[in-house]
Design a protein around this motif. Structure first.
Motif, PDB file in Angstrom:
ATOM      1  N   VAL A 116      -3.620   0.359  -2.798  1.00  6.88           N
ATOM      2  CA  VAL A 116      -2.819  -0.889  -3.142  1.00  6.88           C
ATOM      3  C   VAL A 116      -2.293  -0.481  -4.450  1.00  6.88           C
ATOM      4  O   VAL A 116      -2.914  -0.266  -5.576  1.00  6.88           O
ATOM      5  CB  VAL A 116      -3.817  -2.151  -3.073  1.00  6.88           C
ATOM      6  N   ILE A 117      -0.931  -0.854  -4.523  1.00  6.65           N
ATOM      7  CA  ILE A 117      -0.372  -0.603  -5.666  1.00  6.65           C
ATOM      8  C   ILE A 117       0.452  -1.770  -6.156  1.00  6.65           C
ATOM      9  O   ILE A 117       1.020  -2.014  -7.450  1.00  6.65           O
ATOM     10  CB  ILE A 117       0.838   0.579  -5.565  1.00  6.65           C
ATOM     11  N   GLY A 118       0.085  -2.979  -5.458  1.00  2.13           N
ATOM     12  CA  GLY A 118       0.660  -4.120  -5.947  1.00  2.13           C
ATOM     13  C   GLY A 118       0.847  -5.250  -4.930  1.00  2.13           C
ATOM     14  O   GLY A 118       0.360  -4.977  -3.800  1.00  2.13           O
ATOM     15  N   SER A 119       1.336  -6.405  -5.212  1.00  2.00           N
ATOM     16  CA  SER A 119       1.647  -7.468  -4.295  1.00  2.00           C
ATOM     17  C   SER A 119       3.237  -7.629  -4.319  1.00  2.00           C
ATOM     18  O   SER A 119       3.855  -8.004  -5.409  1.00  2.00           O
ATOM     19  CB  SER A 119       0.884  -8.743  -4.537  1.00  2.00           C
TER      20      SER A 119
ATOM     21  N   ASP B 118      12.138   5.301  -5.533  1.00  2.00           N
ATOM     22  CA  ASP B 118      11.218   6.653  -5.735  1.00  2.00           C
ATOM     23  C   ASP B 118      11.199   7.371  -4.365  1.00  2.00           C
ATOM     24  O   ASP B 118      10.885   8.428  -4.405  1.00  2.00           O
ATOM     25  CB  ASP B 118       9.941   5.916  -6.019  1.00  2.00           C
ATOM     26  N   ALA B 119      11.291   6.546  -3.434  1.00  2.00           N
ATOM     27  CA  ALA B 119      11.355   7.177  -1.940  1.00  2.00           C
ATOM     28  C   ALA B 119      12.581   7.819  -1.479  1.00  2.00           C
ATOM     29  O   ALA B 119      12.577   8.728  -0.549  1.00  2.00           O
ATOM     30  CB  ALA B 119      10.923   6.229  -0.888  1.00  2.00           C
ATOM     31  N   GLY B 120      13.735   7.835  -2.605  1.00  2.00           N
ATOM     32  CA  GLY B 120      14.774   8.697  -2.277  1.00  2.00           C
ATOM     33  C   GLY B 120      15.852   7.924  -1.332  1.00  2.00           C
ATOM     34  O   GLY B 120      16.705   8.486  -0.885  1.00  2.00           O
ATOM     35  N   ALA B 121      15.455   6.550  -0.988  1.00  2.00           N
ATOM     36  CA  ALA B 121      16.296   5.874  -0.197  1.00  2.00           C
ATOM     37  C   ALA B 121      17.805   5.815  -0.897  1.00  2.00           C
ATOM     38  O   ALA B 121      18.646   5.574   0.100  1.00  2.00           O
ATOM     39  CB  ALA B 121      15.874   4.279  -0.101  1.00  2.00           C
ATOM     40  N   ALA B 122      17.973   5.623  -2.106  1.00  2.00           N
ATOM     41  CA  ALA B 122      19.399   5.784  -2.742  1.00  2.00           C
ATOM     42  C   ALA B 122      19.935   7.147  -2.294  1.00  2.00           C
ATOM     43  O   ALA B 122      21.278   7.025  -2.451  1.00  2.00           O
ATOM     44  CB  ALA B 122      19.361   5.492  -3.898  1.00  2.00           C
ATOM     45  N   ASP B 123      19.377   8.216  -2.088  1.00  2.00           N
ATOM     46  CA  ASP B 123      20.113   9.434  -1.941  1.00  2.00           C
ATOM     47  C   ASP B 123      20.551   9.563  -0.560  1.00  2.00           C
ATOM     48  O   ASP B 123      21.346  10.603  -0.264  1.00  2.00           O
ATOM     49  CB  ASP B 123      19.017  10.554  -2.194  1.00  2.00           C
ATOM     50  N   ARG B 124      20.321   8.663   0.395  1.00  2.00           N
ATOM     51  CA  ARG B 124      20.672   8.899   1.747  1.00  2.00           C
ATOM     52  C   ARG B 124      21.984   8.484   2.038  1.00  2.00           C
ATOM     53  O   ARG B 124      22.665   7.444   1.385  1.00  2.00           O
ATOM     54  CB  ARG B 124      19.555   8.115   2.878  1.00  2.00           C
TER      55      ARG B 124
ATOM     56  N   LEU C 153       9.633  -4.988  -6.893  1.00  2.00           N
ATOM     57  CA  LEU C 153       8.642  -3.623  -6.812  1.00  2.00           C
ATOM     58  C   LEU C 153       9.078  -2.985  -5.370  1.00  2.00           C
ATOM     59  O   LEU C 153       9.214  -1.645  -5.181  1.00  2.00           O
ATOM     60  CB  LEU C 153       7.356  -4.370  -6.243  1.00  2.00           C
ATOM     61  N   ALA C 154       9.773  -3.635  -4.206  1.00  2.00           N
ATOM     62  CA  ALA C 154      10.109  -3.201  -2.836  1.00  2.00           C
ATOM     63  C   ALA C 154      11.328  -2.166  -3.443  1.00  2.00           C
ATOM     64  O   ALA C 154      11.493  -1.229  -2.861  1.00  2.00           O
ATOM     65  CB  ALA C 154      10.549  -4.121  -2.090  1.00  2.00           C
ATOM     66  N   LEU C 155      12.220  -2.706  -4.296  1.00  2.00           N
ATOM     67  CA  LEU C 155      13.504  -2.073  -4.512  1.00  2.00           C
ATOM     68  C   LEU C 155      13.171  -0.625  -5.336  1.00  2.00           C
ATOM     69  O   LEU C 155      13.470   0.344  -5.195  1.00  2.00           O
ATOM     70  CB  LEU C 155      14.366  -2.907  -5.434  1.00  2.00           C
ATOM     71  N   ASN C 156      12.180  -0.699  -6.358  1.00  2.00           N
ATOM     72  CA  ASN C 156      11.855   0.344  -7.092  1.00  2.00           C
ATOM     73  C   ASN C 156      11.162   1.381  -6.233  1.00  2.00           C
ATOM     74  O   ASN C 156      11.213   2.740  -6.299  1.00  2.00           O
ATOM     75  CB  ASN C 156      10.934  -0.181  -8.417  1.00  2.00           C
TER      76      ASN C 156
ATOM     77  N   VAL D  73       0.776  -1.258  -0.106  1.00  2.00           N
ATOM     78  CA  VAL D  73       0.007   0.005   0.015  1.00  2.00           C
ATOM     79  C   VAL D  73       0.792   1.290   0.045  1.00  2.00           C
ATOM     80  O   VAL D  73       1.913   1.322   0.697  1.00  2.00           O
ATOM     81  CB  VAL D  73      -1.094  -0.031   1.106  1.00  2.00           C
ATOM     82  N   ARG D  74       0.413   2.230  -0.869  1.00  2.00           N
ATOM     83  CA  ARG D  74       1.393   3.555  -0.934  1.00  2.00           C
ATOM     84  C   ARG D  74       0.287   4.488  -1.002  1.00  2.00           C
ATOM     85  O   ARG D  74      -0.772   4.452  -2.019  1.00  2.00           O
ATOM     86  CB  ARG D  74       2.279   3.252  -1.973  1.00  2.00           C
TER      87      ARG D  74
END
Length: 202
Positions: free
Chosen positions: A50-53, A196-202, A189-192, A45-46
């Motif tokens: 619900v955006i997927g499983s 998008d949440a910017g986790a790679a920028d931290r 899906l979790a990785l993408n 859920v986002r």
């Protein structure tokens, strides 16, 4: 005759109630109490929607995203329901292509995908799961090698250092169960979503 039929009818009725009602309700109740997220389909859920499983792959194609392994699922052709058309990750029609190693179409498709991937990341061996479909066509996971292969493209498209994106892949790598069962995996899906949440920028 009734005396002979009676036990059979009683057993049929009893087993129908036990296996058709009591057992399913008990299993559903235990699942909802112990593992409610998994019992309800591992839905993601986002923003309240619900955006997927986590159990079903999705067709990511943009350069900024990690791509899943190919899918061979199909759906009825809208123009002619007697025919089918490709419909990647169609959960209503799970299945593989049934094409064998002598299939010309399969060989050409794999060769084409492999050449495209080699151009994307020259000099690096292409992991098998980036060019082969799973038996269900719905596999949501990649091997860590397949995710790592895509790091340069994703990092380039997002303007991020490769090392940051690689750390994100490592953080989303699920190890073998109990250290020995299965293989390490990365949920696409979790990785993408983390990207998008910017986790790679931290």
């Amino acid at each position: 005759m009734l005396r002979e039929l009676r036990p059979a009818l009683v057993m049929t009725a009893a087993l129908t109630v036990i296996t058709g009602l009591v057992y399913p309700l008990a299993v559903t109740g235990i699942a909802q109490g112990v593992l409610p997220h998994q019992a309800n389909g591992s839905l993601i859920v986002r923003d309240g929607a619900v955006i997927g499983s986590g159990l079903v792959g999705q067709p990511f194609t943009g350069e900024r995203y990690f791509h899943p392994r190919p899918s061979a699922t199909t759906a009825p052709d809208p123009a002619d329901p007697a025919k089918s058309v490709p419909a990647p990750y169609n959960a209503a029609n799970s299945g593989g292509s049934n094409a064998g190693p002598t299939s010309k179409a399969l060989v050409e498709r794999i060769q084409g995908d492999a050449e495209r991937l080699k151009a994307e990341n020259p000099g690096v061996p292409v992991p098998a799961d980036l060019v082969t479909t799973s038996g269900s066509g719905l596999d949501p996971d990649l091997s860590p090698a397949a995710a790592d292969f895509q790091v340069p493209r994703v990092a380039r498209a997002r303007g991020l250092p490769e090392e940051r994106v690689r750390r994100l892949v490592e953080a989303h790598t699920v190890p073998r169960l109990l250290g020995v069962l299965g293989e390490p995996t990365v949920n696409v899906l979790a990785l993408n979503l983390a990207l998008d949440a910017g986790a790679a920028d931290r």
